[in-house]
Design an enzyme around this catalytic site. Structure first.
Site, PDB file in Angstrom:
ATOM      1  N   GLY A   1       0.833  -1.195   0.000  1.00 44.53           N
ATOM      2  CA  GLY A   1       0.000   0.000   0.000  1.00 44.53           C
ATOM      3  C   GLY A   1       0.872   1.252   0.000  1.00 44.53           C
ATOM      4  O   GLY A   1       1.587   1.489  -0.958  1.00 44.53           O
TER       5      GLY A   1
ATOM      6  N   SER B   1       6.556  -4.408  -1.850  1.00 43.68           N
ATOM      7  CA  SER B   1       6.242  -3.028  -2.171  1.00 43.68           C
ATOM      8  C   SER B   1       6.399  -2.167  -0.911  1.00 43.68           C
ATOM      9  O   SER B   1       7.488  -2.132  -0.327  1.00 43.68           O
ATOM     10  CB  SER B   1       4.834  -2.946  -2.776  1.00 43.68           C
ATOM     11  OG  SER B   1       4.606  -1.716  -3.391  1.00 43.68           O
ATOM     12  N   TRP B   2       5.361  -1.487  -0.459  1.00 44.97           N
ATOM     13  CA  TRP B   2       5.447  -0.742   0.795  1.00 44.97           C
ATOM     14  C   TRP B   2       5.808  -1.675   1.949  1.00 44.97           C
ATOM     15  O   TRP B   2       6.513  -1.280   2.877  1.00 44.97           O
ATOM     16  CB  TRP B   2       4.125  -0.029   1.072  1.00 44.97           C
ATOM     17  CG  TRP B   2       4.008   0.569   2.438  1.00 44.97           C
ATOM     18  CD1 TRP B   2       3.121   0.204   3.418  1.00 44.97           C
ATOM     19  CD2 TRP B   2       4.771   1.653   2.980  1.00 44.97           C
ATOM     20  NE1 TRP B   2       3.299   0.980   4.543  1.00 44.97           N
ATOM     21  CE2 TRP B   2       4.302   1.883   4.298  1.00 44.97           C
ATOM     22  CE3 TRP B   2       5.810   2.439   2.499  1.00 44.97           C
ATOM     23  CZ2 TRP B   2       4.839   2.862   5.128  1.00 44.97           C
ATOM     24  CZ3 TRP B   2       6.354   3.419   3.322  1.00 44.97           C
ATOM     25  CH2 TRP B   2       5.872   3.616   4.614  1.00 44.97           C
TER      26      TRP B   2
ATOM     27  N   ASP C   1       8.708  -3.995 -13.607  1.00 46.42           N
ATOM     28  CA  ASP C   1       7.930  -3.370 -12.531  1.00 46.42           C
ATOM     29  C   ASP C   1       7.861  -1.871 -12.777  1.00 46.42           C
ATOM     30  O   ASP C   1       8.887  -1.190 -12.804  1.00 46.42           O
ATOM     31  CB  ASP C   1       8.592  -3.675 -11.186  1.00 46.42           C
ATOM     32  CG  ASP C   1       7.717  -3.309  -9.990  1.00 46.42           C
ATOM     33  OD1 ASP C   1       6.916  -2.359 -10.101  1.00 46.42           O
ATOM     34  OD2 ASP C   1       7.857  -3.966  -8.942  1.00 46.42           O
TER      35      ASP C   1
ATOM     36  N   HIS D   1       4.865  -6.059 -11.136  1.00 47.63           N
ATOM     37  CA  HIS D   1       4.917  -5.770  -9.705  1.00 47.63           C
ATOM     38  C   HIS D   1       4.152  -6.770  -8.840  1.00 47.63           C
ATOM     39  O   HIS D   1       4.496  -6.985  -7.685  1.00 47.63           O
ATOM     40  CB  HIS D   1       4.334  -4.369  -9.482  1.00 47.63           C
ATOM     41  CG  HIS D   1       4.411  -3.877  -8.075  1.00 47.63           C
ATOM     42  ND1 HIS D   1       5.599  -3.484  -7.486  1.00 47.63           N
ATOM     43  CD2 HIS D   1       3.450  -3.703  -7.124  1.00 47.63           C
ATOM     44  CE1 HIS D   1       5.361  -3.090  -6.239  1.00 47.63           C
ATOM     45  NE2 HIS D   1       4.076  -3.218  -5.995  1.00 47.63           N
TER      46      HIS D   1
END
Length: 324
Positions: free
Chosen positions: A43, A110-111, A270, A298
């Protein structure tokens, strides 16, 4: 996808209080006596996705996961108050103490990869290994890659970027985009607010993988309102504040985790998180292995990414068993 580990239900779930106005949902699954691993979702604001446990062999891992502030089943939903990177790092430490875990593997995409690295740098003695996917180093160049008019995303998806930035006067920067969307998210006009949430969500979804399933990635598509709300609001909030992380902090402090073994999985194409960032991290982190997945972007929904993550967790459990 058939070659992923069988999905398993959680054996324990509940809520814990942060002490500053938030109540966070957590769950455990797998083997209570297995190697503890903390799954950190992306996120910010994505919450726990269905089937996230399928990257782990439930016989070997005690899988722990929680939904970060403001999203999923955590309360209050969508809240930006007391919602910073440091607050989440405090939550990670508090959850570890609450569940009586001495050391655990940090698994983040990711985050979630950002949080995993930040948590490891902050408390390296509590981390036995790292598995990262879609590395996001939270520098200005990483934020611009995703949002700015000069970023890779805008260059590769100009027609989608035009819809995403409709109504924003040039020059279009990460700052101006976030300021625009924050105003829209706070609009008293419900239709305007919902349209803005959807535009942000669709922008991220369109970038997430090389090929989207039919019926997704378009403004006419239907999406869960809660997921659209938390992802859009929290991503915009964090990007507006430089992710509450000093510029280049992770690379400047990566020496603190050089003794920790880790695997970096990154899609060659990505568009949300640059492959160069994963390569740069690998070069600075001497105990890391980099797996660049060809023909992948991604998302963990892409078969190559999913299988690489399964191999990474398998290899990590083997390494820890041999180390005992």
């Amino acid at each position: 996808m058939k070659r992923l580990y069988p999905d398993i239900g959680c054996y324990s779930s509940g809520y814990f209080e942060t002490g500053d106005g938030h109540t966070l949902y957590y769950e455990e699954s797998g083997n209570p006596d297995g190697f503890p691993v903390l799954y950190l979702h992306g996120g910010p604001g994505a919450g726990l996705s269905p089937g996230y446990r399928r990257f782990f062999d439930g016989n070997h891992f005690r899988i722990i996961a929680f939904e970060q502030r403001g999203c999923g089943r955590s309360k209050p939903f969508g809240s930006l108050e007391n919602n910073t990177t440091q607050h989440i790092l405090n939550d990670i430490a508090a959850l570890r103490a609450f569940l009586k875990v001495d050391k655990w593997i940090l698994f983040g995409g990711s985050w979630g990869s950002t949080l995993a690295m930040m948590a490891a740098i902050t408390e390296p003695n509590t981390v036995s290994g790292l598995i990262l996917r879609g590395v996001f180093l939270a520098r200005r160049e990483d934020r611009d890659w995703f949002i700015s008019q000069h970023g890779a995303a805008a260059t590769l998806f100009p027609e989608h970027y035009e819809m995403f930035t409709d109504g924003i006067n040039p020059p279009i920067t990460t700052t101006s985009v976030c300021e625009h969307y924050q105003r829209m998210f706070d609009s008293p006009d419900e239709l305007q607010r919902l349209a803005a949430l959807k535009r942000w969500y669709i922008w991220e979804e369109r970038l997430s993988r090389l090929s989207l399933p039919h019926g997704t990635g378009e403004f006419t598509s239907h999406y869960p309102i809660n997921l659209m709300t938390s992802l859009a609001k929290l991503e915009c909030h964090y990007l507006s504040h430089q992710c509450f992380i000093p510029e280049n902090f992770i690379l400047q402090n990566v020496h603190k985790i050089n003794h920790i073994p880790g695997t970096i999985v990154h899609g060659r194409y990505d568009v949300i998180c640059s492959t160069k960032s994963a390569y740069t991290l690998h070069q600075a982190w001497s105990n890391s292995e980099l797996q660049i997945v060809q023909e992948a972007g991604h998302s963990t929904s892409e078969p190559g990414i999913a299988l690489a993550l399964c191999r990474a967790t398998r290899d990590m459990s083997k390494y820890l068993r041999e180390k005992k």
